[in-house]
Design a protein around this motif. Structure first.
Motif, short mmCIF file in Angstrom:
data_model
loop_
_atom_site.label_atom_id
_atom_site.label_comp_id
_atom_site.label_asym_id
_atom_site.label_seq_id
_atom_site.Cartn_x
_atom_site.Cartn_y
_atom_site.Cartn_z
N LEU A 3 -7.79 -12.85 -1.97
CA LEU A 3 -8.56 -13.77 -1.13
C LEU A 3 -9.78 -13.07 -0.53
O LEU A 3 -10.87 -13.63 -0.47
CB LEU A 3 -7.65 -14.32 -0.03
CG LEU A 3 -8.05 -15.57 0.68
CD1 LEU A 3 -8.44 -16.68 -0.28
CD2 LEU A 3 -6.92 -16.06 1.57
N LYS A 4 -9.59 -11.83 -0.11
CA LYS A 4 -10.69 -11.05 0.46
C LYS A 4 -11.78 -10.81 -0.59
O LYS A 4 -12.97 -10.94 -0.30
CB LYS A 4 -10.17 -9.71 1.00
CG LYS A 4 -11.21 -8.89 1.70
CD LYS A 4 -10.60 -7.63 2.28
CE LYS A 4 -11.66 -6.75 2.90
NZ LYS A 4 -11.09 -5.52 3.45
N GLN A 5 -11.39 -10.51 -1.81
CA GLN A 5 -12.35 -10.30 -2.89
C GLN A 5 -13.09 -11.60 -3.21
O GLN A 5 -14.28 -11.59 -3.51
CB GLN A 5 -11.66 -9.77 -4.14
CG GLN A 5 -11.15 -8.35 -3.99
CD GLN A 5 -10.27 -7.93 -5.16
OE1 GLN A 5 -9.63 -8.77 -5.80
NE2 GLN A 5 -10.23 -6.63 -5.42
N GLN A 6 -12.37 -12.72 -3.14
CA GLN A 6 -12.98 -14.02 -3.39
C GLN A 6 -14.05 -14.33 -2.34
O GLN A 6 -15.12 -14.83 -2.66
CB GLN A 6 -11.92 -15.12 -3.42
CG GLN A 6 -12.47 -16.49 -3.73
CD GLN A 6 -13.06 -16.58 -5.13
OE1 GLN A 6 -12.46 -16.08 -6.07
NE2 GLN A 6 -14.21 -17.18 -5.26
N ILE A 7 -13.75 -14.02 -1.08
CA ILE A 7 -14.72 -14.24 -0.01
C ILE A 7 -15.94 -13.37 -0.22
O ILE A 7 -17.08 -13.82 -0.06
CB ILE A 7 -14.07 -14.00 1.37
CG1 ILE A 7 -13.04 -15.10 1.66
CG2 ILE A 7 -15.11 -13.94 2.48
CD1 ILE A 7 -12.18 -14.86 2.88
N ASP A 8 -15.72 -12.11 -0.62
CA ASP A 8 -16.85 -11.21 -0.90
C ASP A 8 -17.72 -11.75 -2.03
O ASP A 8 -18.94 -11.75 -1.94
CB ASP A 8 -16.34 -9.81 -1.27
CG ASP A 8 -15.82 -9.02 -0.08
OD1 ASP A 8 -16.21 -9.34 1.06
OD2 ASP A 8 -15.03 -8.09 -0.31
N ALA A 9 -17.08 -12.20 -3.10
CA ALA A 9 -17.83 -12.73 -4.25
C ALA A 9 -18.60 -13.99 -3.86
O ALA A 9 -19.76 -14.16 -4.25
CB ALA A 9 -16.87 -13.02 -5.40
N ASP A 10 -17.95 -14.86 -3.09
CA ASP A 10 -18.62 -16.09 -2.65
C ASP A 10 -19.78 -15.79 -1.72
O ASP A 10 -20.80 -16.48 -1.75
CB ASP A 10 -17.63 -17.03 -1.97
CG ASP A 10 -16.62 -17.62 -2.95
OD1 ASP A 10 -16.83 -17.49 -4.18
OD2 ASP A 10 -15.63 -18.21 -2.48
N SER A 48 -2.66 -8.61 3.52
CA SER A 48 -2.16 -9.36 2.37
C SER A 48 -2.77 -10.76 2.39
O SER A 48 -3.29 -11.22 3.41
CB SER A 48 -0.63 -9.45 2.41
OG SER A 48 -0.23 -10.25 3.52
N ASP A 49 -2.70 -11.45 1.27
CA ASP A 49 -3.24 -12.81 1.19
C ASP A 49 -2.59 -13.76 2.21
O ASP A 49 -3.30 -14.55 2.84
CB ASP A 49 -3.14 -13.36 -0.22
CG ASP A 49 -4.27 -12.86 -1.12
OD1 ASP A 49 -5.20 -12.20 -0.60
OD2 ASP A 49 -4.24 -13.15 -2.32
N PRO A 50 -1.26 -13.70 2.40
CA PRO A 50 -0.67 -14.58 3.42
C PRO A 50 -1.19 -14.28 4.84
O PRO A 50 -1.39 -15.20 5.63
CB PRO A 50 0.83 -14.31 3.32
CG PRO A 50 1.03 -13.82 1.92
CD PRO A 50 -0.23 -13.06 1.60
N GLU A 51 -1.42 -13.01 5.14
CA GLU A 51 -1.95 -12.65 6.45
C GLU A 51 -3.39 -13.16 6.61
O GLU A 51 -3.77 -13.65 7.67
CB GLU A 51 -1.91 -11.13 6.64
CG GLU A 51 -0.52 -10.56 6.78
CD GLU A 51 -0.48 -9.05 6.74
OE1 GLU A 51 0.33 -8.47 7.48
OE2 GLU A 51 -1.25 -8.44 5.95
N ILE A 52 -4.16 -13.06 5.54
CA ILE A 52 -5.53 -13.57 5.59
C ILE A 52 -5.52 -15.08 5.73
O ILE A 52 -6.32 -15.65 6.47
CB ILE A 52 -6.32 -13.12 4.34
CG1 ILE A 52 -6.56 -11.61 4.40
CG2 ILE A 52 -7.65 -13.85 4.25
CD1 ILE A 52 -7.21 -11.02 3.17
N THR A 53 -4.60 -15.76 5.04
CA THR A 53 -4.49 -17.21 5.16
C THR A 53 -4.17 -17.62 6.59
O THR A 53 -4.74 -18.58 7.11
CB THR A 53 -3.42 -17.75 4.20
OG1 THR A 53 -3.76 -17.37 2.86
CG2 THR A 53 -3.31 -19.25 4.27
N THR A 54 -3.28 -16.89 7.24
CA THR A 54 -2.96 -17.15 8.64
C THR A 54 -4.18 -16.97 9.52
O THR A 54 -4.47 -17.79 10.41
CB THR A 54 -1.83 -16.22 9.11
OG1 THR A 54 -0.68 -16.43 8.30
CG2 THR A 54 -1.47 -16.47 10.58
N LEU A 55 -4.94 -15.91 9.26
CA LEU A 55 -6.17 -15.65 10.01
C LEU A 55 -7.19 -16.77 9.80
O LEU A 55 -7.83 -17.23 10.75
CB LEU A 55 -6.77 -14.31 9.58
CG LEU A 55 -8.07 -13.90 10.24
CD1 LEU A 55 -7.84 -13.57 11.70
CD2 LEU A 55 -8.68 -12.72 9.52
#
Length: 92
Positions: A3-10, A48-55
């Motif tokens: 998810l973090k990499q996707q945000i960077d790419a976007d 982790s992706d779940p932690e980022i989703t919570t954030l």
């Protein structure tokens, strides 16, 4: 892709496209993620992706609360801007 990499790419795509709202929102999200990583002591490993989703859920809720306050204060333009950011966050 995480998810973090996707945000960077976007963010890179938004910068190339000149979409100021998207760039501002994604930079804010990156900042929130980095702050959470540093405060949790996992900057090198990352969240982790779940932690980022919570954030992201928390960030979305903040935008909604701000928009509600702007509407009550009679500032519809700022409320619309907050809701636009919330829409960006909802994609993730």
């Amino acid at each position: 892709m995480s998810l973090k990499q996707q945000i960077d790419a976007d963010l890179k795509q938004a910068m190339l496209a000149g979409d100021k709202t998207l760039v501002t929102t994604l930079r804010g999200l990156k900042s929130a993620i980095l702050y959470a990583e540093v405060s949790a002591g996992v900057r090198d490993d990352g969240l982790s992706d779940p932690e980022i989703t919570t954030l992201l859920t928390k960030e979305s809720k903040k935008r909604q609360e701000s928009a509600d306050l702007y509407v009550r204060g009679g500032n519809q333009a700022s409320a619309d801007a907050e809701l636009a950011e919330r829409g960006v966050i909802a994609r993730y």
